[in-house]
Design an enzyme around this catalytic site. Structure first.
Site: not given
Ligand code: SIN
Length: 326
Positions: A16, A95-96
């Protein structure tokens, strides 16, 4: 050359932080991994005496991260860390699955220079993106740390790879270090160390991941204990389709302090009996499985399910799984 005078290399992998939405007000409907790392760095103020080098390693939405991508990142980290004039690395990442890449790198990289992963919860196109501040903070940490290890910087906090976990779907401070707490913070461009202890760490022989191509790494799956779990999934896993790899290990995200239903326990013990390595972690967001005498399935030695999966994979590759809880 003084550590602080050395170059910092910034590796872009997507996420992101490099994401773009059509509408600047849209912080959900964006495409991750679009903006090149050079352009992200152009928005970050760094001290004039710092030499930064940027390299785009990949442009991934980290939900699609896999063992081959880890190995590609590892290879570039090893290359740069071996250069005498490089003091530290920063890696931009989604981030995931950031905690998984951080944990893998922590196990596989030499511990002498800092490697700092950072990320963002809002795309780069947002009206007020969080990525530039996170990236600036990560560079401050990388430049000033003076000790090795793998760290994660997000929303002003510094976490260690062994502890960090994404715990929130949309908050800017989406990461947490569980009971040990964050390692420290970056406040107005200064490193503030809280001096907290850290959780479990895995160390492996540095060559271990290079001996086997990632597509041939042992397959380790994660299953949940939940109300109604009866173990049928395990039976299906043990009879894979002819064209898929056999399951070599199973991590169970157990309930509470490592409990599983009677049906799931029988299926896991049957799998163990067939030579599949089984490890018990917990689905609880905080805490870890405390061993009890007579347990028939070993516990994950403090690791979360996703990290226990990596540790077990590395052990099945022939590594040693050393954990220490301080
Ligand atoms: C990703 O993990 O690549 C997308 C989500 C994010 O970075 O927050």
């Amino acid at each position: 050359m003084q550590a602080s005078a050395k170059k910092v290399v910034v590796l872009g992998t997507g996420g992101t932080i490099a994401g773009v939405a059509r509408d600047r007000g849209d912080t959900l409907g964006y495409t991750a991994g679009v903006i090149p790392i050079r352009d992200l760095l152009a928005n970050v103020a760094v001290s004039a005496d710092l030499e930064l080098v940027a390299e785009q390693v990949m442009q991934l939405d980290s939900k699609d991260m896999n063992e081959s991508a880890w190995c590609a990142i590892l290879q570039r980290c090893r290359f740069w860390l071996a250069q005498d004039d490089v003091g530290a690395l920063v890696i931009t990442h989604g981030t995931d699955t950031l905690e998984e890449t951080a944990f893998f790198l922590d196990a596989a990289l030499p511990p002498d220079k800092p490697v700092v992963l950072t990320c963002a919860m809002r795309p780069a196109s947002a009206l007020v993106p969080d990525g530039p501040q996170n990236l600036a903070d990560a560079i401050v940490l990388a430049k000033g740390l003076g000790e090795g290890g793998v760290y994660v910087v997000c929303a002003g906090l510094v976490h260690q790879a062994c502890d960090v976990q994404k715990v929130h779907t949309d908050r800017l401070d989406a990461f947490d270090s569980g009971d040990p707490g964050p390692w420290g913070a970056i406040v107005a461009g200064q490193i503030r160390k809280y001096g907290r202890g850290h959780g479990p760490k895995v160390t492996i022989d540095p060559d271990i991941v290079e001996r086997t191509a990632p597509q041939n790494w042992p397959r380790v799956e994660i299953v949940f204990n939940h109300a109604g779990a009866d173990g049928a999934l395990i039976a299906a896993m043990l009879e894979p389709a002819a064209d898929s790899r056999k399951v070599a290990g199973i991590v169970v995200a157990a309930t509470g302090n490592g409990t599983v239903s009677n049906g799931l326990e029988s299926a896991l013990l049957a799998a163990q009996g067939r030579g599949v390595r089984v490890v018990r972690s917990t689905r609880c967001a905080r805490g870890s499985v405390t061993p009890v005498p007579g347990a028939r399935v070993p516990d994950s030695r403090g690791l979360s399910p996703v990290k226990a999966r990596i540790a077990l994979m590395l052990e099945l590759l022939g590594g040693h799984w050393f954990t220490s809880q301080q």
